[in-house]
Design a protein around this motif. Structure first.
Motif, PDB file in Angstrom:
ATOM      1  N   LEU A 152       0.841  -1.400   0.016  1.00 51.73           N
ATOM      2  CA  LEU A 152       0.012   0.026  -0.079  1.00 51.73           C
ATOM      3  C   LEU A 152       0.875   1.169   0.146  1.00 51.73           C
ATOM      4  O   LEU A 152       0.776   2.151  -0.668  1.00 51.73           O
ATOM      5  N   LEU A 153       2.014   1.277   0.787  1.00 48.95           N
ATOM      6  CA  LEU A 153       2.862   2.250   0.838  1.00 48.95           C
ATOM      7  C   LEU A 153       3.605   2.558  -0.532  1.00 48.95           C
ATOM      8  O   LEU A 153       3.789   3.666  -0.947  1.00 48.95           O
ATOM      9  N   ASP A 154       3.787   1.234  -1.210  1.00 45.78           N
ATOM     10  CA  ASP A 154       4.543   1.326  -2.541  1.00 45.78           C
ATOM     11  C   ASP A 154       3.572   2.293  -3.539  1.00 45.78           C
ATOM     12  O   ASP A 154       4.127   3.043  -4.359  1.00 45.78           O
ATOM     13  N   GLN A 155       2.266   1.867  -3.423  1.00 45.41           N
ATOM     14  CA  GLN A 155       1.088   2.579  -4.331  1.00 45.41           C
ATOM     15  C   GLN A 155       1.110   4.154  -4.018  1.00 45.41           C
ATOM     16  O   GLN A 155       1.067   4.737  -4.973  1.00 45.41           O
ATOM     17  N   ARG A 156       1.284   4.388  -2.864  1.00 45.22           N
ATOM     18  CA  ARG A 156       1.403   5.760  -2.484  1.00 45.22           C
ATOM     19  C   ARG A 156       2.528   6.513  -3.025  1.00 45.22           C
ATOM     20  O   ARG A 156       2.457   7.641  -3.541  1.00 45.22           O
ATOM     21  N   SER A 200       5.916  11.715  -3.878  1.00 45.54           N
ATOM     22  CA  SER A 200       6.682  11.403  -3.110  1.00 45.54           C
ATOM     23  C   SER A 200       6.365  12.063  -1.510  1.00 45.54           C
ATOM     24  O   SER A 200       5.589  12.863  -1.521  1.00 45.54           O
ATOM     25  N   SER A 201       6.931  11.082  -0.657  1.00 47.47           N
ATOM     26  CA  SER A 201       6.627  11.706   0.910  1.00 47.47           C
ATOM     27  C   SER A 201       7.691  10.894   1.812  1.00 47.47           C
ATOM     28  O   SER A 201       8.050   9.691   1.765  1.00 47.47           O
ATOM     29  N   ALA A 202       8.271  11.953   2.258  1.00 48.60           N
ATOM     30  CA  ALA A 202       9.534  11.506   3.365  1.00 48.60           C
ATOM     31  C   ALA A 202       8.842  10.440   4.153  1.00 48.60           C
ATOM     32  O   ALA A 202       9.667   9.511   4.528  1.00 48.60           O
ATOM     33  N   ARG A 234       8.133   2.934   4.738  1.00 47.44           N
ATOM     34  CA  ARG A 234       8.259   1.712   4.074  1.00 47.44           C
ATOM     35  C   ARG A 234       9.600   1.158   4.060  1.00 47.44           C
ATOM     36  O   ARG A 234       9.830  -0.112   4.192  1.00 47.44           O
ATOM     37  N   ALA A 235      10.748   1.962   4.693  1.00 45.88           N
ATOM     38  CA  ALA A 235      11.941   1.238   5.015  1.00 45.88           C
ATOM     39  C   ALA A 235      11.733   0.538   6.317  1.00 45.88           C
ATOM     40  O   ALA A 235      12.460  -0.568   6.227  1.00 45.88           O
ATOM     41  N   VAL A 236      10.968   0.951   7.265  1.00 45.78           N
ATOM     42  CA  VAL A 236      10.823   0.033   8.368  1.00 45.78           C
ATOM     43  C   VAL A 236      10.017  -1.234   8.245  1.00 45.78           C
ATOM     44  O   VAL A 236      10.601  -2.085   8.717  1.00 45.78           O
ATOM     45  N   LEU A 237       9.109  -1.113   7.205  1.00 50.20           N
ATOM     46  CA  LEU A 237       8.372  -2.304   6.790  1.00 50.20           C
ATOM     47  C   LEU A 237       9.321  -3.201   5.998  1.00 50.20           C
ATOM     48  O   LEU A 237       8.997  -4.400   6.105  1.00 50.20           O
TER      49      LEU A 237
END
Length: 70
Positions: free
Chosen positions: A38-42, A47-49, A55-58
């Motif tokens: 879902l974050l990849d889709q967003r 872009s969003s820091a 996403r990096a945490v996941l």
């Protein structure tokens, strides 16, 4: 399987709040792959820091994400 939402009314900001909640719930339920998708889709939409950090945490999580790091 990617979690998706049915089309909703409201502003983009309001829809993002609902999506943020979905990402958080998926991560806390141990469904980190779905939350990451879902974050990849967003991130492909804009872009969003903050989303990139989430996403990096996941990307490194294999179980439910600790709310202190998410």
């Amino acid at each position: 399987m990617v979690a998706t939402m049915a089309p909703l009314g409201g502003s983009r900001a309001q829809r993002e709040v609902v999506e943020d909640t979905l990402v958080h719930v998926l991560a806390m339920a141990g469904r980190s792959t779905e939350a990451a998708e879902l974050l990849d889709q967003r991130l492909s939409r804009r872009s969003s820091a903050l989303d990139a950090r989430r996403r990096a945490v996941l990307g490194t999580a294999r179980t439910a994400v600790d709310s202190t790091t998410y």
